[in-house]
Design a protein around this motif. Structure first.
Motif, PDB file in Angstrom:
ATOM      1  N   LEU A  22      10.490 -70.095   1.875  1.00  0.00           N
ATOM      2  CA  LEU A  22       9.707 -70.007   0.640  1.00  0.00           C
ATOM      3  C   LEU A  22       9.567 -71.385  -0.006  1.00  0.00           C
ATOM      4  O   LEU A  22       8.487 -71.755  -0.472  1.00  0.00           O
ATOM      5  CB  LEU A  22      10.367 -69.026  -0.326  1.00  0.00           C
ATOM      6  CG  LEU A  22       9.621 -68.721  -1.615  1.00  0.00           C
ATOM      7  CD1 LEU A  22       8.232 -68.163  -1.322  1.00  0.00           C
ATOM      8  CD2 LEU A  22      10.425 -67.743  -2.454  1.00  0.00           C
ATOM      9  N   GLY A  23      10.646 -72.147   0.022  1.00  0.00           N
ATOM     10  CA  GLY A  23      10.581 -73.510  -0.505  1.00  0.00           C
ATOM     11  C   GLY A  23       9.603 -74.367   0.276  1.00  0.00           C
ATOM     12  O   GLY A  23       8.845 -75.148  -0.303  1.00  0.00           O
ATOM     13  N   GLY A  24       9.603 -74.230   1.595  1.00  0.00           N
ATOM     14  CA  GLY A  24       8.666 -74.976   2.434  1.00  0.00           C
ATOM     15  C   GLY A  24       7.220 -74.585   2.168  1.00  0.00           C
ATOM     16  O   GLY A  24       6.338 -75.442   2.136  1.00  0.00           O
ATOM     17  N   LEU A  25       6.980 -73.296   1.978  1.00  0.00           N
ATOM     18  CA  LEU A  25       5.627 -72.839   1.645  1.00  0.00           C
ATOM     19  C   LEU A  25       5.180 -73.391   0.293  1.00  0.00           C
ATOM     20  O   LEU A  25       4.046 -73.858   0.153  1.00  0.00           O
ATOM     21  CB  LEU A  25       5.572 -71.309   1.622  1.00  0.00           C
ATOM     22  CG  LEU A  25       5.603 -70.604   2.971  1.00  0.00           C
ATOM     23  CD1 LEU A  25       5.716 -69.096   2.773  1.00  0.00           C
ATOM     24  CD2 LEU A  25       4.383 -70.953   3.798  1.00  0.00           C
ATOM     25  N   ASN A  26       6.071 -73.336  -0.687  1.00  0.00           N
ATOM     26  CA  ASN A  26       5.741 -73.847  -2.016  1.00  0.00           C
ATOM     27  C   ASN A  26       5.498 -75.354  -2.003  1.00  0.00           C
ATOM     28  O   ASN A  26       4.705 -75.854  -2.797  1.00  0.00           O
ATOM     29  CB  ASN A  26       6.832 -73.505  -3.017  1.00  0.00           C
ATOM     30  CG  ASN A  26       6.819 -72.048  -3.411  1.00  0.00           C
ATOM     31  OD1 ASN A  26       5.785 -71.391  -3.349  1.00  0.00           O
ATOM     32  ND2 ASN A  26       7.966 -71.537  -3.804  1.00  0.00           N
ATOM     33  N   ALA A  27       6.169 -76.060  -1.106  1.00  0.00           N
ATOM     34  CA  ALA A  27       5.976 -77.511  -1.004  1.00  0.00           C
ATOM     35  C   ALA A  27       4.738 -77.861  -0.188  1.00  0.00           C
ATOM     36  O   ALA A  27       4.332 -79.009  -0.142  1.00  0.00           O
ATOM     37  CB  ALA A  27       7.208 -78.156  -0.370  1.00  0.00           C
ATOM     38  N   GLY A  28       4.150 -76.871   0.485  1.00  0.00           N
ATOM     39  CA  GLY A  28       2.967 -77.117   1.291  1.00  0.00           C
ATOM     40  C   GLY A  28       3.275 -77.671   2.665  1.00  0.00           C
ATOM     41  O   GLY A  28       2.402 -78.236   3.320  1.00  0.00           O
ATOM     42  N   PHE A  29       4.519 -77.519   3.107  1.00  0.00           N
ATOM     43  CA  PHE A  29       4.910 -78.040   4.415  1.00  0.00           C
ATOM     44  C   PHE A  29       4.263 -77.238   5.534  1.00  0.00           C
ATOM     45  O   PHE A  29       3.947 -76.058   5.367  1.00  0.00           O
ATOM     46  CB  PHE A  29       6.428 -78.021   4.583  1.00  0.00           C
ATOM     47  CG  PHE A  29       7.168 -79.000   3.718  1.00  0.00           C
ATOM     48  CD1 PHE A  29       6.547 -80.119   3.188  1.00  0.00           C
ATOM     49  CD2 PHE A  29       8.499 -78.805   3.439  1.00  0.00           C
ATOM     50  CE1 PHE A  29       7.231 -81.024   2.402  1.00  0.00           C
ATOM     51  CE2 PHE A  29       9.199 -79.707   2.653  1.00  0.00           C
ATOM     52  CZ  PHE A  29       8.573 -80.811   2.132  1.00  0.00           C
ATOM     53  N   GLY A  30       4.104 -77.887   6.685  1.00  0.00           N
ATOM     54  CA  GLY A  30       3.479 -77.254   7.831  1.00  0.00           C
ATOM     55  C   GLY A  30       4.431 -77.070   8.990  1.00  0.00           C
ATOM     56  O   GLY A  30       5.630 -76.824   8.827  1.00  0.00           O
ATOM     57  N   ALA A  31       3.880 -77.239  10.179  1.00  0.00           N
ATOM     58  CA  ALA A  31       4.578 -76.931  11.427  1.00  0.00           C
ATOM     59  C   ALA A  31       5.868 -77.723  11.612  1.00  0.00           C
ATOM     60  O   ALA A  31       6.857 -77.182  12.114  1.00  0.00           O
ATOM     61  CB  ALA A  31       3.653 -77.167  12.609  1.00  0.00           C
ATOM     62  N   ALA A  32       5.882 -78.976  11.229  1.00  0.00           N
ATOM     63  CA  ALA A  32       7.089 -79.800  11.425  1.00  0.00           C
ATOM     64  C   ALA A  32       8.277 -79.188  10.689  1.00  0.00           C
ATOM     65  O   ALA A  32       9.380 -79.077  11.244  1.00  0.00           O
ATOM     66  CB  ALA A  32       6.845 -81.231  10.956  1.00  0.00           C
ATOM     67  N   TYR A  33       8.047 -78.791   9.464  1.00  0.00           N
ATOM     68  CA  TYR A  33       9.132 -78.198   8.671  1.00  0.00           C
ATOM     69  C   TYR A  33       9.583 -76.871   9.265  1.00  0.00           C
ATOM     70  O   TYR A  33      10.778 -76.622   9.421  1.00  0.00           O
ATOM     71  CB  TYR A  33       8.695 -77.995   7.222  1.00  0.00           C
ATOM     72  CG  TYR A  33       9.747 -77.304   6.390  1.00  0.00           C
ATOM     73  CD1 TYR A  33      10.843 -78.015   5.916  1.00  0.00           C
ATOM     74  CD2 TYR A  33       9.664 -75.950   6.093  1.00  0.00           C
ATOM     75  CE1 TYR A  33      11.829 -77.390   5.160  1.00  0.00           C
ATOM     76  CE2 TYR A  33      10.638 -75.315   5.338  1.00  0.00           C
ATOM     77  CZ  TYR A  33      11.716 -76.044   4.872  1.00  0.00           C
ATOM     78  OH  TYR A  33      12.691 -75.427   4.137  1.00  0.00           O
ATOM     79  N   PHE A  34       8.620 -76.026   9.609  1.00  0.00           N
ATOM     80  CA  PHE A  34       8.974 -74.693  10.074  1.00  0.00           C
ATOM     81  C   PHE A  34       9.556 -74.695  11.487  1.00  0.00           C
ATOM     82  O   PHE A  34      10.325 -73.797  11.849  1.00  0.00           O
ATOM     83  CB  PHE A  34       7.789 -73.744   9.915  1.00  0.00           C
ATOM     84  CG  PHE A  34       7.515 -73.469   8.459  1.00  0.00           C
ATOM     85  CD1 PHE A  34       8.316 -72.598   7.753  1.00  0.00           C
ATOM     86  CD2 PHE A  34       6.499 -74.116   7.792  1.00  0.00           C
ATOM     87  CE1 PHE A  34       8.105 -72.360   6.402  1.00  0.00           C
ATOM     88  CE2 PHE A  34       6.269 -73.892   6.448  1.00  0.00           C
ATOM     89  CZ  PHE A  34       7.082 -73.017   5.750  1.00  0.00           C
TER      90      PHE A  34
END
Length: 87
Positions: A22-34
């Motif tokens: 959820l934090g990654g989605l809110n930050a707008g992160f993409g494939a690298a993060y996930f």
């Protein structure tokens, strides 16, 4: 709580991965993060598989291995931030 520690730890691990996601989605992160978050999930799974609640040394070793989990998460955040700035 003490009667089924593996189940409880699995629930807490899943909740933390959901919060990280959820934090990654809110930050707008993409494939690298996930991708890194998938590695965090794999690390949690490895810990749960290896866990022997009766063996103090194994418990300690798994606790100490959380430094790797933190490093994986940090690298995921850096990768997600890099990916954002690149686009």
């Amino acid at each position: 709580m003490e009667q089924n520690p593996k189940r409880n730890l699995a629930i807490l691990s899943a909740l933390s991965v959901c919060c990280f996601g959820l934090g990654g989605l809110n930050a707008g992160f993409g494939a690298a993060y996930f991708t890194g978050l998938a590695a965090v999930s794999a690390h949690y799974s490895w810990q749960l598989k290896k866990l022997n609640i009766e063996d103090r040394q194994t418990c300690w070793d798994l606790f100490v291995s959380n430094r790797w989990l933190g490093l994986i998460l940090l690298m995921s955040i850096i990768g997600g931030k890099y990916e954002l700035e690149k686009n």
